[in-house]
Design a protein around this motif. Structure first.
Motif, PDB file in Angstrom:
ATOM      1  N   UNK A  87       0.832  -1.210   0.000  1.00 30.18           N
ATOM      2  CA  UNK A  87       0.000   0.000   0.000  1.00 30.18           C
ATOM      3  C   UNK A  87       0.862   1.254   0.000  1.00 30.18           C
ATOM      4  N   UNK A  88       1.964   1.237   0.750  1.00 30.87           N
ATOM      5  CA  UNK A  88       2.862   2.394   0.769  1.00 30.87           C
ATOM      6  C   UNK A  88       3.501   2.608  -0.596  1.00 30.87           C
ATOM      7  N   UNK A  89       3.948   1.531  -1.233  1.00 35.03           N
ATOM      8  CA  UNK A  89       4.552   1.683  -2.566  1.00 35.03           C
ATOM      9  C   UNK A  89       3.519   2.151  -3.581  1.00 35.03           C
ATOM     10  N   UNK A  90       2.286   1.669  -3.477  1.00 37.72           N
ATOM     11  CA  UNK A  90       1.229   2.141  -4.362  1.00 37.72           C
ATOM     12  C   UNK A  90       0.952   3.624  -4.171  1.00 37.72           C
ATOM     13  N   UNK A  91       0.941   4.072  -2.918  1.00 33.71           N
ATOM     14  CA  UNK A  91       0.720   5.491  -2.642  1.00 33.71           C
ATOM     15  C   UNK A  91       1.896   6.340  -3.119  1.00 33.71           C
ATOM     16  N   UNK A  92       3.124   5.822  -2.959  1.00 36.31           N
ATOM     17  CA  UNK A  92       4.295   6.571  -3.413  1.00 36.31           C
ATOM     18  C   UNK A  92       4.330   6.715  -4.931  1.00 36.31           C
ATOM     19  N   UNK A  93       3.709   5.800  -5.640  1.00 38.59           N
ATOM     20  CA  UNK A  93       3.632   5.887  -7.098  1.00 38.59           C
ATOM     21  C   UNK A  93       2.428   6.719  -7.526  1.00 38.59           C
ATOM     22  N   UNK A 114      -0.321  -2.729  -7.258  1.00 40.08           N
ATOM     23  CA  UNK A 114       0.212  -2.842  -5.892  1.00 40.08           C
ATOM     24  C   UNK A 114      -0.864  -3.335  -4.935  1.00 40.08           C
ATOM     25  N   UNK A 115      -2.094  -2.851  -5.078  1.00 40.83           N
ATOM     26  CA  UNK A 115      -3.180  -3.313  -4.225  1.00 40.83           C
ATOM     27  C   UNK A 115      -3.513  -4.772  -4.507  1.00 40.83           C
ATOM     28  N   UNK A 116      -3.457  -5.179  -5.759  1.00 41.26           N
ATOM     29  CA  UNK A 116      -3.715  -6.574  -6.120  1.00 41.26           C
ATOM     30  C   UNK A 116      -2.684  -7.493  -5.479  1.00 41.26           C
ATOM     31  N   UNK A 117      -1.423  -7.118  -5.570  1.00 38.68           N
ATOM     32  CA  UNK A 117      -0.358  -7.932  -4.986  1.00 38.68           C
ATOM     33  C   UNK A 117      -0.519  -8.006  -3.470  1.00 38.68           C
TER      34      UNK A 117
END
Length: 100
Positions: free
Chosen positions: A29-35, A63-66
């Motif tokens: 979730x953090x990586x998805x938000x950072x992107x 990212x959310x799917x993973x």
């Protein structure tokens, strides 16, 4: 008298780290938000708010799917790896054509 049910198989219980999320989910979730958030702010002036939000959601969905998808105890990347191996590599072995 109140009671709490304890699962019999404790190997399926996952440790929650932050806000009820596992470490894997928090990282994804953090990586998805950072992107996604910078993409929104960089594209909203060029394409408008609603299009920028849709583009941001499209970039954050993998990212959310993973983070969330799990089937039979296997995370999403292991399932995708197994599908790729069975479709391409084992198919090539069956037809005796090998990738170089």
């Amino acid at each position: 008298m109140p009671y709490v049910q304890v699962p019999k198989d404790l190997t399926r219980v996952k440790t929650k780290v932050i806000l009820g999320l596992t470490k894997r989910q928090a990282i994804c979730f953090t990586s998805g938000a950072l992107v996604g958030v910078p993409i929104y702010f960089l594209t909203r002036s060029a394409v408008g708010d609603s299009s920028a939000v849709l583009f941001m959601m499209g970039m954050m969905l993998p990212a959310f799917f993973v983070a969330m998808y799990e089937c039979d105890g296997q995370p999403a990347e292991k399932i995708v790896r197994n599908i790729i191996r069975s479709r391409f590599f084992f198919l090539a072995y069956r037809h005796r054509t090998f990738f170089v």
